[in-house]
Design a protein around this motif. Structure first.
Motif: not given
Length: 485
Positions: A415-438
């Motif tokens: 048997a076999h199975a396959r998966a595909r992933w998209s890995i983001p580049a490392r980033a610094q958290p942006p300056a977000l508006p109040p009430g929003v976090h990442c």
């Protein structure tokens, strides 16, 4: 988990939550749970039809096989604390102690014991891999003068300066490429957390690796998993969200995140078939999605880098020659890392899962083995891209045969199975508006040992910003609503 009330865009009353989590990977699930535990009304929205992100499992020939993350680093204790809270601490398992191997165009050799990123804690044990001269040079590194700190230096820059070019190429590069899907020249050293701090403190890469190795051994090993696979973690988190009355929507991407219209405060969130209002938002999504929802944010160069595409192919094969017993040990230990210049192997890494995890070996019939191969790295498209599932499995079987040094015939493929992933580049958290976090791996770093504490920190910021007391009504809201398509 059973579904209850389904929310749609036609609802007359727009639901209101005290927190909305966008993104149902591990980071989003943990943030949503922590927010709900604090007594907040929470909604989680995931674009895919299933939660879990890169923790994904398939059942192949009756065996649970991991297609994504299969283990977690034990450093820092964040995962241990989470598993204790979830009642999963007794389910932790350690990998078998057989070493991983490195496969190059010229040689195949086991990796020596190391503390981090392939840096040898005992360099002389690497003499069969890098030669006696290079091993001696690396062994003298703790007694050489400190190197000056160079801001922005890569892992390769520091490793070449401290332990030499050969050790960097033969030991560090395969591990970095296998774990991070980038060459060590593109991985910032200052971003390596515990390793960078230990190096700054000791002035020696070898001493830093030795400290980390000792700490990991004291904790019972550098990595661990769960009996039955890491998908047990996702299932338990989803049960927690149901118990805590968290509303979960899957199968629809968020299309709009905007300030609520006056006289309301907070944020309006819209997705394919619904909308809600919320006081706070946690964005557990890649940077490109953050900027899609908040286009006025200034985008830095790192956040505009293309994501790295990686594919995994899992194979179940019947091959007594792959061993796994004392009389016939697994030919390449728990797996292998393959250098990208290999003329015959397109994969970048192979995990011999039934040699690595005793619970999976015990679940498989005699002579049956599970191997998983990974393809693709930053700047290098997966060799499986564009292939059908059957053709990808054929390529993976050939690569597994070459990597393990054991002939594997297509007739042995069960048997076999396959998966595909998209890995983001490392980033610094942006300056977000109040009430929003990442949160998420782009901001925390790769691996659950980094993702978990970062997600919990994001949730804590939401909780900290709220009034000190929470109305009892907040903990007595209606049963959870789950939308699944």
């Amino acid at each position: 988990m059973s579904a209850s009330t389904v929310c749609t865009a036609s609802d007359r009353i727009t639901p209101t939550y005290e927190a909305v989590v966008i993104g149902g990977g591990v980071a989003g699930l943990i943030a949503a749970r922590d927010l709900a535990v604090s007594g907040l009304r929470v909604c989680l929205i995931e674009a895919e039809h299933a939660v879990g992100g890169r923790v994904q499992q398939a059942t192949l020939a009756g065996l649970p096989v991991e297609l994504g993350a299969e283990a977690f680093a034990t450093r820092g204790g964040a995962m241990e604390a989470l598993l204790h809270e979830l009642g999963l601490e007794a389910e932790q398992v350690r990998p078998e102690r057989a070493p991983a191997w490195v496969i190059t165009a010229q040689t195949a050799h086991p990796l020596p014991v190391s503390g981090a990123l392939g840096i040898p804690a005992r360099p002389l044990t690497a003499r069969t891999s890098i030669g006696l001269g290079a091993a001696l040079w690396a062994a003298t590194e703790p007694w050489r003068p400190r190197s000056p700190h160079v801001p922005g230096a890569s892992v390769a820059d520091v490793a070449r300066a401290r332990i030499g070019t050969r050790a960097t190429a033969a030991l560090v590069a395969p591990v970095v490429e296998g774990v991070y899907s980038v060459p060590p020249d593109q991985l910032p050293f200052d971003g390596q957390g515990e390793l960078a701090r230990a190096y700054a403190r000791t002035g020696s890469l070898v001493r830093a690796a030795r400290e980390m190795r000792s700490a990991n051994l004291a904790a019972g090993g550098a990595v661990a998993s769960l009996a039955g696979g890491m998908s047990r973690l996702i299932a338990r988190l989803m049960r927690e969200l149901q118990r805590l009355n968290v509303t979960v929507h899957t199968g629809d991407a968020v299309t709009e995140l905007a300030p609520a219209a006056a006289p309301d405060t907070g944020w309006r969130v819209r997705w394919g078939r619904g909308e809600c209002r919320t006081d706070a938002v946690v964005l557990a999504i890649p940077p490109r999605e953050v900027h899609r929802l908040l286009p006025d944010l200034p985008a830095r160069a790192a956040e505009l880098q293309p994501e790295t595409v990686v594919e995994t192919v899992a194979l179940v094969v019947d091959s007594p020659a792959l061993g796994g017993t004392a009389e016939l040990p697994a030919p390449r230990g728990t797996g292998a890392l393959i250098r990208p210049d290999h003329p015959c192997i397109a994969a970048k890494a192979l995990t011999h899962a039934t040699a690595k995890w005793a619970w999976l070996r015990d679940a498989a019939p005699a002579g049956r083995h599970v191997v998983r191969l990974s393809y693709g790295a930053r700047g290098r498209s997966p060799a499986t891209a564009g292939l059908s599932n059957e053709a990808a499995a054929e390529l993976a079987l050939r690569d597994a045969s070459e990597t393990l040094g054991v002939p594997l015939d297509p007739a042995q493929l069960v048997a076999h199975a396959r998966a595909r992933w998209s890995i983001p580049a490392r980033a610094q958290p942006p300056a977000l508006p109040p009430g929003v976090h990442c949160t998420g791996e782009a901001y925390s770093g790769t691996g659950l040992a980094s993702v978990v504490p970062h997600a919990r920190s994001a949730a804590n910021k939401v909780i900290r910003d709220r009034p000190s007391t929470i109305s009892p009504a907040h903990s007595a809201h209606s049963p959870s609503e789950v939308e699944r398509t």
